[in-house]
Design an enzyme around this catalytic site. Structure first.
Site, PDB file in Angstrom:
ATOM      1  N   GLU A  93       1.648 -10.085  -1.582  1.00 10.76           N
ATOM      2  CA  GLU A  93       0.958  -8.992  -0.907  1.00 10.76           C
ATOM      3  C   GLU A  93       0.459  -7.945  -1.887  1.00 10.76           C
ATOM      4  O   GLU A  93       1.021  -7.751  -2.960  1.00 10.76           O
ATOM      5  CB  GLU A  93       1.867  -8.370   0.147  1.00 10.76           C
ATOM      6  CG  GLU A  93       3.201  -7.923  -0.384  1.00 10.76           C
ATOM      7  CD  GLU A  93       4.108  -7.389   0.731  1.00 10.76           C
ATOM      8  OE1 GLU A  93       4.470  -8.169   1.638  1.00 10.76           O
ATOM      9  OE2 GLU A  93       4.441  -6.203   0.670  1.00 10.76           O
ATOM     10  N   CYS A 106      -2.328  -1.509  -5.245  1.00 13.83           N
ATOM     11  CA  CYS A 106      -0.951  -1.756  -5.665  1.00 13.83           C
ATOM     12  C   CYS A 106      -0.778  -3.267  -5.720  1.00 13.83           C
ATOM     13  O   CYS A 106      -0.945  -3.951  -4.702  1.00 13.83           O
ATOM     14  CB  CYS A 106       0.008  -1.132  -4.648  1.00 13.83           C
ATOM     15  SG  CYS A 106       1.740  -1.543  -4.963  1.00 13.83           S
ATOM     16  N   CYS A 113      11.451 -11.468  -6.300  1.00 18.67           N
ATOM     17  CA  CYS A 113      12.001 -10.645  -7.374  1.00 18.67           C
ATOM     18  C   CYS A 113      13.481 -10.998  -7.521  1.00 18.67           C
ATOM     19  O   CYS A 113      14.133 -11.352  -6.545  1.00 18.67           O
ATOM     20  CB  CYS A 113      11.857  -9.167  -6.994  1.00 18.67           C
ATOM     21  SG  CYS A 113      12.418  -8.021  -8.271  1.00 18.67           S
ATOM     22  N   CYS A 117      17.604  -4.938  -5.868  1.00 23.21           N
ATOM     23  CA  CYS A 117      17.805  -3.543  -5.424  1.00 23.21           C
ATOM     24  C   CYS A 117      18.140  -3.515  -3.936  1.00 23.21           C
ATOM     25  O   CYS A 117      17.557  -4.243  -3.138  1.00 23.21           O
ATOM     26  CB  CYS A 117      16.572  -2.693  -5.706  1.00 23.21           C
ATOM     27  SG  CYS A 117      16.192  -2.588  -7.461  1.00 23.21           S
ATOM     28  N   CYS A 120      15.435  -2.830  -1.032  1.00 28.33           N
ATOM     29  CA  CYS A 120      14.099  -3.422  -1.183  1.00 28.33           C
ATOM     30  C   CYS A 120      13.990  -4.778  -0.496  1.00 28.33           C
ATOM     31  O   CYS A 120      14.888  -5.617  -0.600  1.00 28.33           O
ATOM     32  CB  CYS A 120      13.788  -3.575  -2.671  1.00 28.33           C
ATOM     33  SG  CYS A 120      12.150  -4.220  -2.992  1.00 28.33           S
ATOM     34  N   CYS A 334       7.382  -2.402  -0.051  1.00 23.07           N
ATOM     35  CA  CYS A 334       7.356  -3.615  -0.869  1.00 23.07           C
ATOM     36  C   CYS A 334       7.933  -4.830  -0.161  1.00 23.07           C
ATOM     37  O   CYS A 334       9.082  -4.807   0.260  1.00 23.07           O
ATOM     38  CB  CYS A 334       8.211  -3.427  -2.112  1.00 23.07           C
ATOM     39  SG  CYS A 334       7.670  -2.132  -3.155  1.00 23.07           S
TER      40      CYS A 334
HETATM   41  N1  SAH Z   1      10.281  -3.582  -9.902  1.00 21.75           N
HETATM   42  C1  SAH Z   1       9.562  -2.359 -10.099  1.00 21.75           C
HETATM   43  C2  SAH Z   1       8.369  -2.172  -9.172  1.00 21.75           C
HETATM   44  C3  SAH Z   1       8.559  -2.457  -7.728  1.00 21.75           C
HETATM   45  S1  SAH Z   1       8.769  -1.392  -6.451  1.00 21.75           S
HETATM   46  C4  SAH Z   1      10.489  -1.186  -9.965  1.00 21.75           C
HETATM   47  O1  SAH Z   1      11.652  -1.382  -9.638  1.00 21.75           O
HETATM   48  O2  SAH Z   1      10.069  -0.071 -10.261  1.00 21.75           O
HETATM   49  C5  SAH Z   1       8.050   0.174  -6.557  1.00 21.75           C
HETATM   50  C6  SAH Z   1       8.994   1.289  -6.148  1.00 21.75           C
HETATM   51  O3  SAH Z   1       9.337   1.255  -4.746  1.00 21.75           O
HETATM   52  C7  SAH Z   1      10.320   1.223  -6.878  1.00 21.75           C
HETATM   53  O4  SAH Z   1      10.685   2.524  -7.262  1.00 21.75           O
HETATM   54  C8  SAH Z   1      11.255   0.681  -5.821  1.00 21.75           C
HETATM   55  O5  SAH Z   1      12.575   0.983  -6.127  1.00 21.75           O
HETATM   56  C9  SAH Z   1      10.729   1.361  -4.583  1.00 21.75           C
HETATM   57  N2  SAH Z   1      11.096   0.720  -3.303  1.00 21.75           N
HETATM   58  C10 SAH Z   1      11.232  -0.584  -3.011  1.00 21.75           C
HETATM   59  N3  SAH Z   1      11.552  -0.776  -1.718  1.00 21.75           N
HETATM   60  C11 SAH Z   1      11.609   0.456  -1.171  1.00 21.75           C
HETATM   61  C12 SAH Z   1      11.926   0.927   0.140  1.00 21.75           C
HETATM   62  N4  SAH Z   1      12.212   0.091   1.124  1.00 21.75           N
HETATM   63  N5  SAH Z   1      11.891   2.262   0.341  1.00 21.75           N
HETATM   64  C13 SAH Z   1      11.583   3.120  -0.667  1.00 21.75           C
HETATM   65  N6  SAH Z   1      11.301   2.730  -1.902  1.00 21.75           N
HETATM   66  C14 SAH Z   1      11.321   1.414  -2.170  1.00 21.75           C
END
Ligand code: SAH
Length: 353
Positions: A93, A106, A113, A117, A120, A334
């Site tokens: 996406e 974006c 991944c 986290c 996420c 994401c």
């Molecule tokens: N892997 C990279 C980029 C991906 S995500 C990273 O970790 O930075 C981009 C941002 O969105 C990151 O800061 C991630 O932690 C955050 N993110 C992912 N899922 C989220 C969610 N459900 N709510 C808020 N932030 C989120």
């Protein structure tokens, strides 16, 4: 031998390959222009090349174009979320957002991944594979072709960890900023990382004027480890040292992303600790009220708690922005759209919103 995807070749590489095929070097300019400026989807379109050359290209290379399988348009702000099917059937996406200063895409850097986290959606099924540079470029090319709008900004903040796919990321950055391609300024590009220290250090050495965003999400190792498994490999002190080095080498101010999760990292005590931690760092904090993902037990703090957190940082002299919620009504977080698509096509129960 598998044929090379022609859009993975940089300009000098393309020139070399065309010479090996018995062509004059200037042909590279024409072919590269078709691929990376006119965004051709087929060798047959390359009308200023002889039919013989077009056939030779088709025999020697593949030209793949991801297919948009779903587009969702936000009724709130016009943000569009695209789901693309890649040549091997995987789906990824990408999001298009319009701001007053231009339009931004974006992009995803991996299919899935492996960072894990806690809040996420992209990481729920693990890593499927890395994206190629061509697949990263194509997310921008297709969106520019579909919207008819020139893309001016890019954030590598979709699914995947860009430094877990370092070579392709670098190739992508060089090609998207090449004046013989879309020529998007590196200053208008942000790469977001969960904090892979060797990746940050290596990236600093490249000396590219790209903005680095660090997913911080906590003011200390204890809380950070609860949210991000990567924090067990690299302590915050090492991550912030690498960020300082990035600023020193590139002169680019950093962005610290902080997703606020109710009861986990949103306390005034954490805001004060964060302010102390970032004192003297060249950058600003971007607060992201967490987007609740149904598989994850992460709730968003209420407005008052978010404001309070912000004010504490500001009073301590830290620059803060709160992320505008783009496309909240179209699964803007994401990995959410890809996930609901996979669930639907595999016959699982459908999850709305
Ligand atoms: N892997 C990279 C980029 C991906 S995500 C990273 O970790 O930075 C981009 C941002 O969105 C990151 O800061 C991630 O932690 C955050 N993110 C992912 N899922 C989220 C969610 N459900 N709510 C808020 N932030 C989120």
């Amino acid at each position: 031998m598998e044929k090379t995807d022609i859009k993975n070749l940089s300009y000098p590489e393309l020139e070399q390959r065309l010479c090996e095929l018995g062509e004059k070097p200037f042909r590279a300019r024409q072919v590269y222009g078709w691929l990376h400026q006119k965004l051709a989807v087929d060798f047959g379109q390359m009308s200023n090349l002889s039919i013989a050359l077009r056939e030779k290209l088709a025999e020697s290379f593949v030209l793949t174009v991801p297919e948009p399988v779903e587009v969702r348009v936000s009724r709130i702000d016009g943000t569009r979320k695209y789901l693309f099917r890649l040549a091997d059937g995987n789906v990824i996406e990408s999001v298009w957002m319009q701001y007053h200063h231009g339009s931004s895409v974006c992009i995803s850097s991996q299919v899935g991944c492996r960072m894990g986290c806690r809040f996420c959606a992209s990481t729920l099924e693990g890593l499927e594979r890395n994206l190629t540079a061509a697949e990263m470029l194509e997310q921008i090319y297709r969106i520019q072709a579909l919207t008819g709008e020139r893309i001016s900004h890019i954030v590598v903040m979709g699914s995947g960890e860009p430094f877990d796919n370092y070579e392709a990321l670098l190739r992508f950055l060089r090609m998207i900023s090449d004046e013989r391609g879309l020529h998007i300024s590196l200053r208008n590009i942000t790469v977001s990382t969960c904090g892979m220290v060797p990746g940050i250090r290596r990236f600093a050495e490249e000396g590219l004027p790209v903005t680095l965003a660090l997913s911080l999400h906590a003011p200390n190792d204890e809380v950070r480890q609860k949210l991000m498994p990567i924090a067990r490999s690299y302590p915050l002190s090492a991550v912030l040292d690498a960020c300082r080095e990035y600023f020193e080498k590139t002169g680019r101010r950093l962005t610290f992303e902080y997703s606020l999760v109710k009861g986990v990292n949103d306390n005034p005590k954490e805001a004060r600790a964060l302010a102390a931690l970032l004192k003297g760092m060249h950058g600003h904090v971007n607060l992201i009220p967490v987007n609740p993902v149904k598989e994850r037990a992460c709730a968003r703090p209420d407005k008052k708690a978010i404001q309070e957190f912000r004010v504490i940082l500001e009073k301590a002299g830290i620059a803060v922005t709160i992320r505008r919620e783009m496309g909240r009504d179209i699964q803007g977080a994401c990995g959410q759209l890809r996930r609901s698509f996979l669930a639907e096509t595999s016959g699982d129960e459908k999850e709305g919103g």
